[in-house]
Design an enzyme around this catalytic site. Structure first.
Site, PDB file in Angstrom:
ATOM      1  N   GLU A  67     -30.920  -8.253   5.081  1.00  0.00           N
ATOM      2  CA  GLU A  67     -30.003  -7.123   5.326  1.00  0.00           C
ATOM      3  C   GLU A  67     -30.798  -5.863   5.044  1.00  0.00           C
ATOM      4  OE1 GLU A  67     -27.189  -7.534   6.519  1.00  0.00           O
ATOM      5  OE2 GLU A  67     -26.619  -9.566   5.978  1.00  0.00           O
TER       6      GLU A  67
ATOM      7  N   CYS B 257     -26.161   1.345   3.696  1.00  0.00           N
ATOM      8  CA  CYS B 257     -26.958   1.050   4.892  1.00  0.00           C
ATOM      9  C   CYS B 257     -26.144   1.215   6.170  1.00  0.00           C
ATOM     10  CB  CYS B 257     -27.566  -0.342   4.788  1.00  0.00           C
ATOM     11  SG  CYS B 257     -26.360  -1.585   4.338  1.00  0.00           S
TER      12      CYS B 257
HETATM   13  P1  NAD Z   1     -37.450   0.310  -2.384  1.00  0.00           P
HETATM   14  O1  NAD Z   1     -37.700  -0.206  -1.018  1.00  0.00           O
HETATM   15  O2  NAD Z   1     -38.592   0.420  -3.338  1.00  0.00           O
HETATM   16  O3  NAD Z   1     -36.345  -0.580  -3.121  1.00  0.00           O
HETATM   17  C1  NAD Z   1     -35.138  -1.019  -2.524  1.00  0.00           C
HETATM   18  C2  NAD Z   1     -34.689  -2.266  -3.309  1.00  0.00           C
HETATM   19  O4  NAD Z   1     -35.605  -3.327  -3.064  1.00  0.00           O
HETATM   20  C3  NAD Z   1     -34.713  -2.041  -4.827  1.00  0.00           C
HETATM   21  O5  NAD Z   1     -33.580  -2.657  -5.367  1.00  0.00           O
HETATM   22  C4  NAD Z   1     -35.991  -2.725  -5.298  1.00  0.00           C
HETATM   23  O6  NAD Z   1     -35.860  -3.270  -6.601  1.00  0.00           O
HETATM   24  C5  NAD Z   1     -36.161  -3.819  -4.287  1.00  0.00           C
HETATM   25  N1  NAD Z   1     -37.556  -4.144  -4.036  1.00  0.00           N
HETATM   26  C6  NAD Z   1     -38.571  -3.277  -3.770  1.00  0.00           C
HETATM   27  N2  NAD Z   1     -39.718  -3.950  -3.560  1.00  0.00           N
HETATM   28  C7  NAD Z   1     -39.433  -5.265  -3.702  1.00  0.00           C
HETATM   29  C8  NAD Z   1     -40.194  -6.463  -3.593  1.00  0.00           C
HETATM   30  N3  NAD Z   1     -41.492  -6.467  -3.261  1.00  0.00           N
HETATM   31  N4  NAD Z   1     -39.560  -7.640  -3.809  1.00  0.00           N
HETATM   32  C9  NAD Z   1     -38.240  -7.688  -4.104  1.00  0.00           C
HETATM   33  N5  NAD Z   1     -37.482  -6.596  -4.208  1.00  0.00           N
HETATM   34  C10 NAD Z   1     -38.051  -5.397  -4.002  1.00  0.00           C
HETATM   35  O7  NAD Z   1     -36.813   1.714  -2.241  1.00  0.00           O
HETATM   36  P2  NAD Z   1     -35.818   2.590  -3.086  1.00  0.00           P
HETATM   37  O8  NAD Z   1     -36.462   3.896  -3.399  1.00  0.00           O
HETATM   38  O9  NAD Z   1     -35.180   1.855  -4.227  1.00  0.00           O
HETATM   39  O10 NAD Z   1     -34.747   2.831  -1.948  1.00  0.00           O
HETATM   40  C11 NAD Z   1     -35.190   3.553  -0.809  1.00  0.00           C
HETATM   41  C12 NAD Z   1     -34.848   2.928   0.475  1.00  0.00           C
HETATM   42  O11 NAD Z   1     -34.475   1.560   0.393  1.00  0.00           O
HETATM   43  C13 NAD Z   1     -33.646   3.615   1.069  1.00  0.00           C
HETATM   44  O12 NAD Z   1     -34.036   4.754   1.767  1.00  0.00           O
HETATM   45  C14 NAD Z   1     -33.065   2.564   1.961  1.00  0.00           C
HETATM   46  O13 NAD Z   1     -33.668   2.633   3.226  1.00  0.00           O
HETATM   47  C15 NAD Z   1     -33.470   1.276   1.341  1.00  0.00           C
HETATM   48  N6  NAD Z   1     -32.344   0.602   0.673  1.00  0.00           N
HETATM   49  C16 NAD Z   1     -31.526  -0.123   1.469  1.00  0.00           C
HETATM   50  C17 NAD Z   1     -30.433  -0.761   0.920  1.00  0.00           C
HETATM   51  C18 NAD Z   1     -29.488  -1.558   1.774  1.00  0.00           C
HETATM   52  O14 NAD Z   1     -28.343  -1.759   1.389  1.00  0.00           O
HETATM   53  N7  NAD Z   1     -29.928  -2.073   2.932  1.00  0.00           N
HETATM   54  C19 NAD Z   1     -30.196  -0.655  -0.447  1.00  0.00           C
HETATM   55  C20 NAD Z   1     -31.072   0.098  -1.247  1.00  0.00           C
HETATM   56  C21 NAD Z   1     -32.162   0.710  -0.667  1.00  0.00           C
END
Ligand code: NAD
Length: 480
Positions: A254, A288
């Site tokens: 997702e 999202c």
């Molecule tokens: P990010 O991509 O670093 O993190 C998003 C989430 O993924 C966090 O909960 C983080 O703990 C997890 N994550 C990151 N790298 C991971 C890995 N290698 N393995 C497992 N989990 C991992 O970014 P962020 O600064 O926290 O959020 C920014 C962007 O992430 C947003 O702009 C948005 O596009 C996206 N996001 C999407 C959703 C969604 O519901 N689809 C939710 C949160 C963030």
């Protein structure tokens, strides 16, 4: 209740035990409304992860051997506890994530609905008998649990996103190791507590925290794990799907979205403005499926913007624990700086500003609900998911032109349209490349309905019968 509320100290939950990580490492948990540390999240070591892996491996035969009827009894008992504790769970979520208490306790109730619905659905994982051309032979098709699951969930919906993954997997008969977001650890732990209190056997659910990339790599490459589920950004999702593909294990992804909203010239503008503003600024836009790119027919553009911006400007921003608050702070400082950058870039590209455009200043990650108008495709915000309380508009005149605009990005999660015409409703529903489409309606989440995207927004669905199917494999037996 919020007067006496105390944020519970986060723990790991491994093999039925609540404990700190083996090395004693922790990460601060910050209250986004004032930037203050409220707790420390424990970080799991490799040895802790090994213990969690051993726990799910041992629990799988027991849990798959538990009848769907008995699994359902535990999930329903946990749902009842979530309902009883919804105000408390909501306060946990608001303290660590920032959203208004009404939204967060509503989400705790939604978790109860999700667990209850999957408890029922567990009992309908039907197989089938296929007529055979060979006399005396039976062709039997069975649905079986796929095996231990590794799940990774983000901070924006720290109860409902874990709930969708845990409820469906447990209902199907699969044990789970979940790594929720370290920034908002308490919410998912409250789901685990409800399941523990409801009698879930030890090891069937494990909750760990740590360095996200280290944990996901370790778990996905373990031979114990048979399925992964991730919610988060497209870039991380692609990386995790690649790791899973190397082991040929399936993934549910997702990922990000950038939802278009098409407002046709025959739309009910009051309805479009009211529903879109509620959906846009809920959870401060960190959703999202948040409506973001508003394509408005040229003849009604200015009238729509006036109504929509009035809704946005009327929202009271403040700490989520204050019941008068309509929109809380952004969940972390990264989102706050991202808003400033997106808006500055759009204005440099000639965008107009109908309302908002800045934060109020002071402590906390607050940002005013913002509407930018006539934003060109060259602005970053027309191409990258803002994940915050900013909506952008463009004008259109023809159906084909607006469909091309709506479909021009690699994302395909949610899309919305407003029109009074049944013909246009049907045509736009067919033409949009999105996993979920709201026509004259903006609520796309529910336990019973599939939630998922196409294109780079991911694959697979959570919610609905598809959500259970994601944790089942098909076995065919020909019996002579
Ligand atoms: P990010 O991509 O670093 O993190 C998003 C989430 O993924 C966090 O909960 C983080 O703990 C997890 N994550 C990151 N790298 C991971 C890995 N290698 N393995 C497992 N989990 C991992 O970014 P962020 O600064 O926290 O959020 C920014 C962007 O992430 C947003 O702009 C948005 O596009 C996206 N996001 C999407 C959703 C969604 O519901 N689809 C939710 C949160 C963030």
């Amino acid at each position: 209740m919020t007067d006496t509320f105390e944020y519970p100290a986060p723990k790991l939950f491994i093999a039925g035990r609540w404990r700190m990580g083996g090395a004693g490492d922790v990460q601060p948990v910050l209250n986004p409304a004032n930037g203050q540390a409220i707790a420390e999240a424990p970080m799991a070591t490799t040895a802790d992860l090994d213990e969690a892996l051993a726990a799910v491996e041992a629990a799988f035969p027991l849990w798959r051997g538990t009848s769907a009827y008995d699994r359902a009894k535990i999930l329903k008992a946990a749902a009842a506890l979530m309902r009883e504790r919804a105000r408390y769970i909501g306060a946990v979520t608001t303290s660590e994530q920032g959203k208004p208490i009404g939204e967060s306790s509503g989400e705790a109730f939604a978790c109860a609905d999700i667990f209850e619905w999957y408890a029922e659905e567990a009992r309908r994982a039907y197989g089938r008998i296929v007529p055979s051309k060979h006399p005396g032979v039976r062709h039997m098709v069975f649905k079986e649990p796929i095996g231990p699951v590794a799940a990774f969930s983000p901070w924006n919906f720290p109860t409902t996103i874990p709930a969708r993954k845990i409820a469906a997997a447990l209902a199907a008969g699969c044990p789970v190791i979940i790594k929720p977001a370290e920034e908002a650890p308490g919410s998912c732990l409250e789901l685990a507590r409800a399941l523990d209190d409801a009698g879930l056997p030890k090891g069937v659910l494990n909750v760990v925290f740590g360095v996200p990339s280290d944990i996901s790599t370790y778990l996905i490459t373990s031979p114990v794990i048979r399925k992964i589920s991730f919610t988060g950004s497209t870039v991380v999702g692609k990386h995790l799907a690649e790791l899973a593909a190397r082991r040929m294990i399936p993934s549910t992804m997702e990922l990000g979205g950038h939802a278009p909203v098409i407002v046709f010239d025959d739309a009910d503008l009051d309805l479009a403005a009211r529903l879109s503003a509620a959906a846009k600024y809920r959870n401060a836009g960190q959703i999202c499926i948040a409506p973001t790119r508003f394509y408005v027919h040229d003849s009604v553009h200015d009238a729509f913007v006036e109504k929509f911006a009035a809704h946005a400007a009327g929202l009271k921003i403040g700490p989520g624990l204050d019941p008068a608050t309509n929109m809380g702070p952004l969940a972390n400082g990264r989102r706050l700086s991202a808003m400033g950058e997106f808006i500055g870039d759009a204005q440099a590209h000639g965008a107009g500003l109908a309302t908002g455009g800045e934060g109020p200043g002071g402590a906390g990650n607050f940002w005013r609900p913002t509407v930018l108008t006539d934003v060109p495709d060259t602005a970053r915000i027309m191409n990258e998911e803002p994940f915050g309380p900013v909506a952008v508009t463009q004008r259109f005149t023809s159906f084909d032109e607006v469909v091309a605009q709506a479909n021009r990005l690699p994302y395909g999660l949610a899309a919305y349209a407003y029109t009074r015409s049944a013909r246009t409703s049907a045509d736009i529903g067919d033409a949009l490349e999105a996993g979920m489409i709201g026509i004259n309606f903006s609520i796309l989440t529910g336990p019973e309905t599939p939630f998922g995207g196409v294109k780079e927004s991911g694959h697979g669905s959570e919610g609905g019968i598809e959500g259970l199917e994601a944790y089942l494999v098909t076995k065919y037996i020909a019996q002579g």
